[in-house]
Motif scaffolding. Structure first.
Motif, PDB file in Angstrom:
ATOM      1  N   TYR A 118       0.833  -1.201   0.000  1.00 14.14           N
ATOM      2  CA  TYR A 118       0.000   0.000   0.000  1.00 14.14           C
ATOM      3  C   TYR A 118       0.873   1.259   0.000  1.00 14.14           C
ATOM      4  CZ  TYR A 118      -3.764   3.207   1.133  1.00 14.14           C
ATOM      5  OH  TYR A 118      -4.651   4.242   1.105  1.00 14.14           O
ATOM      6  N   GLY A 119       1.909   1.260   0.814  1.00 10.49           N
ATOM      7  CA  GLY A 119       2.830   2.394   0.861  1.00 10.49           C
ATOM      8  C   GLY A 119       3.489   2.645  -0.481  1.00 10.49           C
ATOM      9  N   GLU A 120       3.901   1.580  -1.152  1.00  9.07           N
ATOM     10  CA  GLU A 120       4.524   1.728  -2.471  1.00  9.07           C
ATOM     11  C   GLU A 120       3.533   2.297  -3.476  1.00  9.07           C
ATOM     12  OE1 GLU A 120       6.507  -1.766  -3.929  1.00  9.07           O
ATOM     13  OE2 GLU A 120       7.469  -2.094  -1.988  1.00  9.07           O
ATOM     14  N   LYS A 121       2.284   1.863  -3.412  1.00  8.99           N
ATOM     15  CA  LYS A 121       1.270   2.392  -4.330  1.00  8.99           C
ATOM     16  C   LYS A 121       1.069   3.881  -4.115  1.00  8.99           C
ATOM     17  CE  LYS A 121      -1.501  -1.512  -5.646  1.00  8.99           C
ATOM     18  NZ  LYS A 121      -2.841  -2.010  -5.854  1.00  8.99           N
ATOM     19  N   ILE A 122       1.053   4.304  -2.862  1.00  8.49           N
ATOM     20  CA  ILE A 122       0.865   5.722  -2.573  1.00  8.49           C
ATOM     21  C   ILE A 122       2.031   6.528  -3.128  1.00  8.49           C
ATOM     22  CG2 ILE A 122       0.839   7.433  -0.717  1.00  8.49           C
ATOM     23  CD1 ILE A 122      -0.835   5.445   0.900  1.00  8.49           C
ATOM     24  N   VAL A 123       3.241   6.051  -2.910  1.00 12.35           N
ATOM     25  CA  VAL A 123       4.427   6.770  -3.375  1.00 12.35           C
ATOM     26  C   VAL A 123       4.514   6.747  -4.897  1.00 12.35           C
ATOM     27  CG1 VAL A 123       6.949   6.745  -3.388  1.00 12.35           C
ATOM     28  CG2 VAL A 123       5.714   6.400  -1.239  1.00 12.35           C
ATOM     29  N   ASN A 124       4.266   5.601  -5.501  1.00 11.29           N
ATOM     30  CA  ASN A 124       4.433   5.463  -6.945  1.00 11.29           C
ATOM     31  C   ASN A 124       3.277   6.028  -7.755  1.00 11.29           C
ATOM     32  OD1 ASN A 124       6.919   4.223  -6.612  1.00 11.29           O
ATOM     33  ND2 ASN A 124       6.023   2.196  -6.495  1.00 11.29           N
ATOM     34  N   ASN A 125       2.104   6.168  -7.163  1.00 11.91           N
ATOM     35  CA  ASN A 125       0.940   6.703  -7.874  1.00 11.91           C
ATOM     36  C   ASN A 125       0.527   8.037  -7.285  1.00 11.91           C
ATOM     37  OD1 ASN A 125       0.525   4.685  -9.788  1.00 11.91           O
ATOM     38  ND2 ASN A 125      -0.543   3.401  -8.327  1.00 11.91           N
ATOM     39  N   ASN A 126       1.456   8.939  -7.168  1.00 13.89           N
ATOM     40  CA  ASN A 126       1.186  10.230  -6.554  1.00 13.89           C
ATOM     41  C   ASN A 126       0.071  10.981  -7.275  1.00 13.89           C
ATOM     42  OD1 ASN A 126       1.429  12.338  -4.807  1.00 13.89           O
ATOM     43  ND2 ASN A 126       3.272  13.168  -5.732  1.00 13.89           N
ATOM     44  N   CYS A 127       0.002  10.879  -8.588  1.00 13.78           N
ATOM     45  CA  CYS A 127      -1.048  11.573  -9.338  1.00 13.78           C
ATOM     46  C   CYS A 127      -2.422  11.034  -8.958  1.00 13.78           C
ATOM     47  CB  CYS A 127      -0.837  11.413 -10.841  1.00 13.78           C
ATOM     48  SG  CYS A 127       0.621  12.260 -11.459  1.00 13.78           S
ATOM     49  N   PHE A 128      -2.515   9.729  -8.804  1.00  9.83           N
ATOM     50  CA  PHE A 128      -3.787   9.130  -8.414  1.00  9.83           C
ATOM     51  C   PHE A 128      -4.191   9.605  -7.028  1.00  9.83           C
ATOM     52  CE2 PHE A 128      -6.150   5.739  -6.243  1.00  9.83           C
ATOM     53  CZ  PHE A 128      -7.299   5.757  -7.011  1.00  9.83           C
ATOM     54  N   GLN A 129      -3.248   9.649  -6.104  1.00  8.85           N
ATOM     55  CA  GLN A 129      -3.553  10.090  -4.745  1.00  8.85           C
ATOM     56  C   GLN A 129      -4.031  11.541  -4.733  1.00  8.85           C
ATOM     57  OE1 GLN A 129      -3.686   8.221  -1.997  1.00  8.85           O
ATOM     58  NE2 GLN A 129      -3.234   6.501  -3.317  1.00  8.85           N
ATOM     59  N   ARG A 130      -3.396  12.388  -5.528  1.00 12.03           N
ATOM     60  CA  ARG A 130      -3.827  13.791  -5.591  1.00 12.03           C
ATOM     61  C   ARG A 130      -5.242  13.894  -6.138  1.00 12.03           C
ATOM     62  NH1 ARG A 130       1.034  16.874  -8.376  1.00 12.03           N
ATOM     63  NH2 ARG A 130       1.344  14.811  -9.204  1.00 12.03           N
ATOM     64  N   LEU A 131      -5.537  13.132  -7.192  1.00 11.07           N
ATOM     65  CA  LEU A 131      -6.879  13.126  -7.765  1.00 11.07           C
ATOM     66  C   LEU A 131      -7.892  12.637  -6.738  1.00 11.07           C
ATOM     67  CD1 LEU A 131      -8.906  13.263 -10.156  1.00 11.07           C
ATOM     68  CD2 LEU A 131      -8.262  10.890 -10.634  1.00 11.07           C
ATOM     69  N   LEU A 132      -7.535  11.578  -6.047  1.00  8.63           N
ATOM     70  CA  LEU A 132      -8.414  10.995  -5.045  1.00  8.63           C
ATOM     71  C   LEU A 132      -8.757  12.008  -3.956  1.00  8.63           C
ATOM     72  CD1 LEU A 132      -9.647   8.279  -3.924  1.00  8.63           C
ATOM     73  CD2 LEU A 132      -7.512   8.045  -2.686  1.00  8.63           C
ATOM     74  N   TYR A 133      -7.748  12.640  -3.378  1.00  8.53           N
ATOM     75  CA  TYR A 133      -7.984  13.599  -2.306  1.00  8.53           C
ATOM     76  C   TYR A 133      -8.678  14.856  -2.813  1.00  8.53           C
ATOM     77  CZ  TYR A 133      -5.179  10.574   0.594  1.00  8.53           C
ATOM     78  OH  TYR A 133      -4.708   9.492   1.282  1.00  8.53           O
ATOM     79  N   GLN A 134      -8.381  15.255  -4.042  1.00 16.08           N
ATOM     80  CA  GLN A 134      -9.039  16.421  -4.614  1.00 16.08           C
ATOM     81  C   GLN A 134     -10.536  16.152  -4.775  1.00 16.08           C
ATOM     82  OE1 GLN A 134      -7.452  17.576  -8.393  1.00 16.08           O
ATOM     83  NE2 GLN A 134      -8.931  19.199  -8.690  1.00 16.08           N
ATOM     84  N   GLU A 135     -10.881  15.006  -5.319  1.00 15.93           N
ATOM     85  CA  GLU A 135     -12.289  14.657  -5.513  1.00 15.93           C
ATOM     86  C   GLU A 135     -13.020  14.544  -4.185  1.00 15.93           C
ATOM     87  OE1 GLU A 135     -14.431  14.227  -8.135  1.00 15.93           O
ATOM     88  OE2 GLU A 135     -12.826  15.114  -9.310  1.00 15.93           O
ATOM     89  N   MET A 136     -12.380  13.941  -3.213  1.00 13.11           N
ATOM     90  CA  MET A 136     -13.018  13.771  -1.912  1.00 13.11           C
ATOM     91  C   MET A 136     -13.157  15.109  -1.185  1.00 13.11           C
ATOM     92  SD  MET A 136     -11.263  10.228  -0.707  1.00 13.11           S
ATOM     93  CE  MET A 136     -11.907  10.369   0.938  1.00 13.11           C
ATOM     94  N   GLY A 137     -12.209  15.999  -1.392  1.00 11.82           N
ATOM     95  CA  GLY A 137     -12.224  17.286  -0.713  1.00 11.82           C
ATOM     96  C   GLY A 137     -13.244  18.259  -1.259  1.00 11.82           C
ATOM     97  N   MET A 138     -13.736  18.019  -2.448  1.00 12.16           N
ATOM     98  CA  MET A 138     -14.682  18.948  -3.063  1.00 12.16           C
ATOM     99  C   MET A 138     -16.105  18.770  -2.525  1.00 12.16           C
ATOM    100  SD  MET A 138     -13.564  19.095  -6.983  1.00 12.16           S
ATOM    101  CE  MET A 138     -12.227  20.102  -7.524  1.00 12.16           C
ATOM    102  N   ASN A 139     -16.356  17.706  -1.829  1.00 16.87           N
ATOM    103  CA  ASN A 139     -17.675  17.437  -1.254  1.00 16.87           C
ATOM    104  C   ASN A 139     -18.798  17.534  -2.283  1.00 16.87           C
ATOM    105  OD1 ASN A 139     -16.865  16.852   1.363  1.00 16.87           O
ATOM    106  ND2 ASN A 139     -16.780  19.014   1.890  1.00 16.87           N
ATOM    107  N   ARG A 140     -18.524  17.054  -3.448  1.00 14.16           N
ATOM    108  CA  ARG A 140     -19.573  17.035  -4.459  1.00 14.16           C
ATOM    109  C   ARG A 140     -19.908  15.587  -4.774  1.00 14.16           C
ATOM    110  NH1 ARG A 140     -16.129  18.953  -9.728  1.00 14.16           N
ATOM    111  NH2 ARG A 140     -14.709  17.200  -9.705  1.00 14.16           N
ATOM    112  N   ARG A 141     -21.111  15.376  -5.207  1.00 14.42           N
ATOM    113  CA  ARG A 141     -21.554  14.022  -5.506  1.00 14.42           C
ATOM    114  C   ARG A 141     -21.625  13.854  -7.019  1.00 14.42           C
ATOM    115  NH1 ARG A 141     -23.911  10.782  -1.359  1.00 14.42           N
ATOM    116  NH2 ARG A 141     -23.889   9.380  -3.111  1.00 14.42           N
ATOM    117  N   ASN A 142     -20.802  12.959  -7.532  1.00 12.59           N
ATOM    118  CA  ASN A 142     -20.895  12.579  -8.934  1.00 12.59           C
ATOM    119  C   ASN A 142     -20.452  11.127  -9.040  1.00 12.59           C
ATOM    120  OD1 ASN A 142     -18.020  12.500  -9.162  1.00 12.59           O
ATOM    121  ND2 ASN A 142     -17.975  14.678  -9.677  1.00 12.59           N
TER     122      ASN A 142
END
Length: 70
Positions: A8-32
């Motif tokens: 899991y740690g390696e995925k977070i480090v190696n997929n930084n773009c995915f993590q940013r997208l994930l947190y950005q989407e979750m932080g917007m508090n919008r439902r889609n």
């Protein structure tokens, strides 16, 4: 458990773009559709980890520790 945490740690480090997208989407508090799918995926992962930990504690393979919160 160690393998899971390392993987899991390696995925977070190696997929930084995915993590940013994930947190950005979750932080917007919008439902889609995307945010619903991301939330469901995260919930599934957390549920599985909880299941593994509880089974390990019940079998005596893991030891329950309490972590104090701030």
């Amino acid at each position: 458990m160690e393998q899971y945490i390392e993987m899991y740690g390696e995925k977070i480090v190696n997929n930084n773009c995915f993590q940013r997208l994930l947190y950005q989407e979750m932080g917007m508090n919008r439902r889609n559709d995307l945010s619903d799918k991301l939330r469901d995926l995260l919930l599934k992962n957390v549920t599985e980890l909880d299941k593994i930990l509880n089974e390990g504690i019940a079998s005596g393979e893991f030891k329950r520790i309490l972590i104090s919160r701030w």
